[in-house]
Each structure stands twice: as C-alpha cells, then as structure tokens.
Design an enzyme around this catalytic site. Sequence first.
Site, mmCIF file in Angstrom:
data_model
loop_
_atom_site.group_PDB
_atom_site.id
_atom_site.type_symbol
_atom_site.label_atom_id
_atom_site.label_comp_id
_atom_site.label_asym_id
_atom_site.label_seq_id
_atom_site.Cartn_x
_atom_site.Cartn_y
_atom_site.Cartn_z
ATOM 1 C CB VAL A 17 -78.426 71.493 13.801
ATOM 2 C CG1 VAL A 17 -78.497 72.996 14.052
ATOM 3 C CG2 VAL A 17 -77.996 70.760 15.068
ATOM 4 C CB VAL A 134 -70.728 76.586 24.023
ATOM 5 C CG1 VAL A 134 -70.496 76.138 25.459
ATOM 6 C CG2 VAL A 134 -69.400 76.752 23.301
ATOM 7 N N GLY A 189 -81.421 62.513 18.786
ATOM 8 C CA GLY A 189 -80.657 63.521 18.036
ATOM 9 C C GLY A 189 -79.680 64.310 18.882
ATOM 10 C CD GLU A 192 -71.558 66.285 18.295
ATOM 11 O OE1 GLU A 192 -71.152 66.635 17.182
ATOM 12 O OE2 GLU A 192 -72.417 66.925 18.922
ATOM 13 C CG ASP A 203 -69.744 67.702 22.334
ATOM 14 O OD1 ASP A 203 -69.886 68.170 21.185
ATOM 15 O OD2 ASP A 203 -70.424 68.086 23.307
ATOM 16 C CE LYS A 207 -71.093 71.103 23.218
ATOM 17 N NZ LYS A 207 -72.051 70.079 23.657
ATOM 18 N N GLY A 306 -80.080 68.827 20.626
ATOM 19 C CA GLY A 306 -81.329 68.584 19.915
ATOM 20 C C GLY A 306 -81.516 69.599 18.792
#
Length: 430
Positions: A17, A134, A189, A192, A203, A207, A306
């Site tokens: 990221v 999120v 990608g 995690e 995950d 969220k 991504g």
Amino acid sequence: MMRTRPLKVALLGCGVVGSEVARIMTTHAEDLTARIGAPVELAGVAVRRPSKVREGIDPALITTDATALLKRGDIDVAIEVIGGIEPARALIHTAFEHGISVVSANKALLAQDGAALHAVADAAGLDLYYEAAVAGAIPLVRPMRESLAGDKINRVMGIVNGTTNFILDKMDSTGAGYQEALDEATALGYAEADPTADVEGYDAAAKAAILAGIAFHTRVRLDDVYREGMTEVSAADFASAKRMGCTIKLLAILERAADGQSVTARVHPAMIPLSHPLASVREAYNAVFVEAEAAGRLMFYGPGAGGAPTASAVLGDLVAVCRNKLAEATGPGESAYTQLPVSTMGDVVTRYHISLDVADKPGVLAQVATTFAEHGVSIDTVRQQGKDGEASLVVVTHRAHDAALTGTVEALRKLDTVRGVASIMRVEGE
Ligand code: NDP
Ligand code: HSE
C-alpha cells in the site's frame, strides 16, 4: 487562497500500500495541491529494510527510525501503513503527542484500540481517518459516518475480505484448490502479511467491528464479533450450494435487534442465492449492503484489496485531513453515544444447511426430524442420497435461533444412527 508552504507528510510503511501512496503523491502532486489548497510533500518514509530498492522514492527520505521522523517537528500528517498492533499503535500515539493528524489503513489496530485512539486524537484536536481500513478502495467509512449521519442504519451485510472472496470464487468457478488460490491472492498483494488473518476471518471481523461501531453509534470491539473462517469450506459444500441455486461467500453481517436494544456482529461463510447481488461479486472485489430506515437499501461495490485501490482511499483521507488542517478544523470523531450492547451469536436468527452422514435404515429420518423438532428448529427441506447402507442427509431449516441450532447439532451427534455432521452452513440473503 493557495498556501505555498507545503504540508509535510510522514509515510510509515512502504510496502504493497505505502509504495502506491508514495507513487500517487508524486505523480498527482499538482492535482493534490490544487484540491487541498497547499502543496503536500513526502517528508520521510519509514521502513524496516532500508537497503531495499524502492522505485520512485528518493533514498534520502528513507529511515528506519519512524519515531524520530515523527518527533523532528515539521510533520503535519502521518500515514500509517505498517499494519499490525505494534509498533503501529505506539507510532500513532507519538504522532498525536506531536500534533500530527493520522491516516491509517490498519483495521487490526482500529478494531482493537479504535476508541482509545479516537479519544487521544479528539483531546489533541487532531484527525484520525481510516477509510482504507475497510473494503479497500470503496468509499464506505465516510459515507456511513457522514452521508448517513441523519439516518438510522439497521443492517449491514457484505463481503469485506478480498483474499477469501478471491479464493472462494476460484474454488467455485474453476475448481481450483484452496492453497493454489491462496498463493495467487498473496502474489497479487491482497493477503495480509500472515494470511491466517484473512482465511480465518480475523481481517473481516476487524472490519465488521469498525463498521458496526459506525453503523450503530456504539462501541464494537474485535472480541465482540462472532467469527468463523473459510478453511473448512469444501468442494462438497459448493456442490451442495449449487444444487440449492446458491454459492458460498464469507460474509460480515451486522444487525440491530428488532427491539432496537442490542446489536449483533458476525463473520462466517454462508450460502447465498445466485440471484443475490453479492453472489456475483467475483475475485478480490468487495461489496457491502447497507439497510437504512429512510434511505432503504444501498450497495457499495469495488476493489477491496491491492496496493493502488487501497492507496486511493488513503489519498482521499490525506486530502480531507489536509483540508481540515488548513481550515483549522477536524473531521468527525468517534460516535458511540447509543452504548448498545453486543449480543452473542446464540441470539442470531437465520437459516441453516446441515449435511449429515447417517445409517440408511428405517426410522433414521424420523429420528433426525424429531431431534430438530425437540429443539424448536423447523425443517424446510430434506434431501437424502443413499449408498451401501449409508446415506447423506441434507437438511435446510427455516429461520431459527443459533443457540437452538447448536443444541440440535449436539443432540444429532449423540444419535447412534448419525455417523457424522459433515458440514453446517448458514443460509443468508433470501
Ligand atoms: P506490507 O507488509 O506490504 O508493508 C508493510 C510496510 O511496513 C513495509 O514497507 C515494511 O517495511 C514496513 N514496516 C514493517 N515494520 C516496520 C517498522 N517496525 N518500522 C517501519 N516500517 C515497518 O503491508 P501492506 O502494505 O499490504 O499493508 C499495510 C496496511 O494496510 C496494513 O494495516 C493492512 O492491513 C492494510 N491494508 C492492506 C491492503 C492490501 O490490499 N494490501 C488493503 C487494505 C488495507 P519493509 O518494506 O522494509 O519490509
Ligand atoms: N487482506 C485484506 C483483504 C486486504 O484481502 O481484503 C484488504 O483489507
């Protein structure tokens, strides 16, 4: 009026990221300046491995000392894209102590410590924004927190993990194996750093906790969210789902109780009809249905993971935070005034698909049906397929309390004629 002194940004983390955030900040610098009303400058990039080649980033900006970067006195905004609990949490606290607003993509930290972080940000008159935490690129946190602030949200149901949607989609559409599909999602990608967080539902649960807090104006922590991963979903489950005109998705479902006095938050695989809009959400896409009293049903859809999609959400927050800074204002903080309790999974009411391996002899079906009846669970359909004295029995129930279903399954396991409970899956979206 355009301010000429740049707003200085510390980028904490430059992985999947962070590298995209840096790239967009550089390539879109002129547009960002015009939209914010001041230039934004990447003033430092904190990483773990300083010798790694990072295309497009001035090596002079790289540091392994994120704390020193935040303490040096000229940083306006910190972007935290390291992930995990520590050192991300300590760094965000350091940022607030030094008058720095924060943009983060870190759902794990926000689900665990969001209330405390908000309290510190509010006390310091600083922003804490986390749209990217999120559903990747999808504008969801801000629409729910701001655009729907005048409405009453009663239910949220969605696919909020790209990796598991990618895996389930591949298993369903190509017959790919679980590991093969996970490896592909990791290479792209989406996953995690430790994909256990994705496939075991942590995950999505993080969220779900963040979204439930925003939707119901109450505090929902990660531990409050019922969670089941998708590692047990099998080809046989997909075959069974197909026979029912369904597919299988890992869903996050957040509901306000009918009496309005409590909420539930859960993440688990579920069968949904092929006709449901969530059934056609493919690959790493996410989609979230929000049901609000006045607005009705809204659907948010887009890339959920991504580098570039997530960076888009981070940059949106950066622009908002910079605009607030120039206006000497802050955006909305935490809203938890309803203080609604979070009920346990036993209180959830839904339908179930139960697959049993049973002896194929007279009276078995009656015994199984009686067990359901004794626990107050009404059967909708039963399908039996027999072979060599054994049979597979698939029972689909009407809506029932999860606690009643759990009791039913415990009793079924004790029957001599039930060889095993092959799978239990909830049926949603009908
Ligand atoms: P990566 O693992 O790709 O990147 C993590 C970055 O943090 C790396 O640059 C790493 O340095 C750096 N880092 C790790 N430890 C430290 C440390 N102690 N001090 C300074 N830097 C450190 O993660 P992602 O980019 O995938 O994810 C970042 C965040 O974004 C996470 O919170 C994740 O949950 C969230 N997110 C990710 C999405 C995705 O699709 N990937 C989507 C939405 C949110 P180095 O490069 O040297 O290893
Ligand atoms: N690992 C996460 C996912 C990244 O697959 O959805 C986006 O939050």
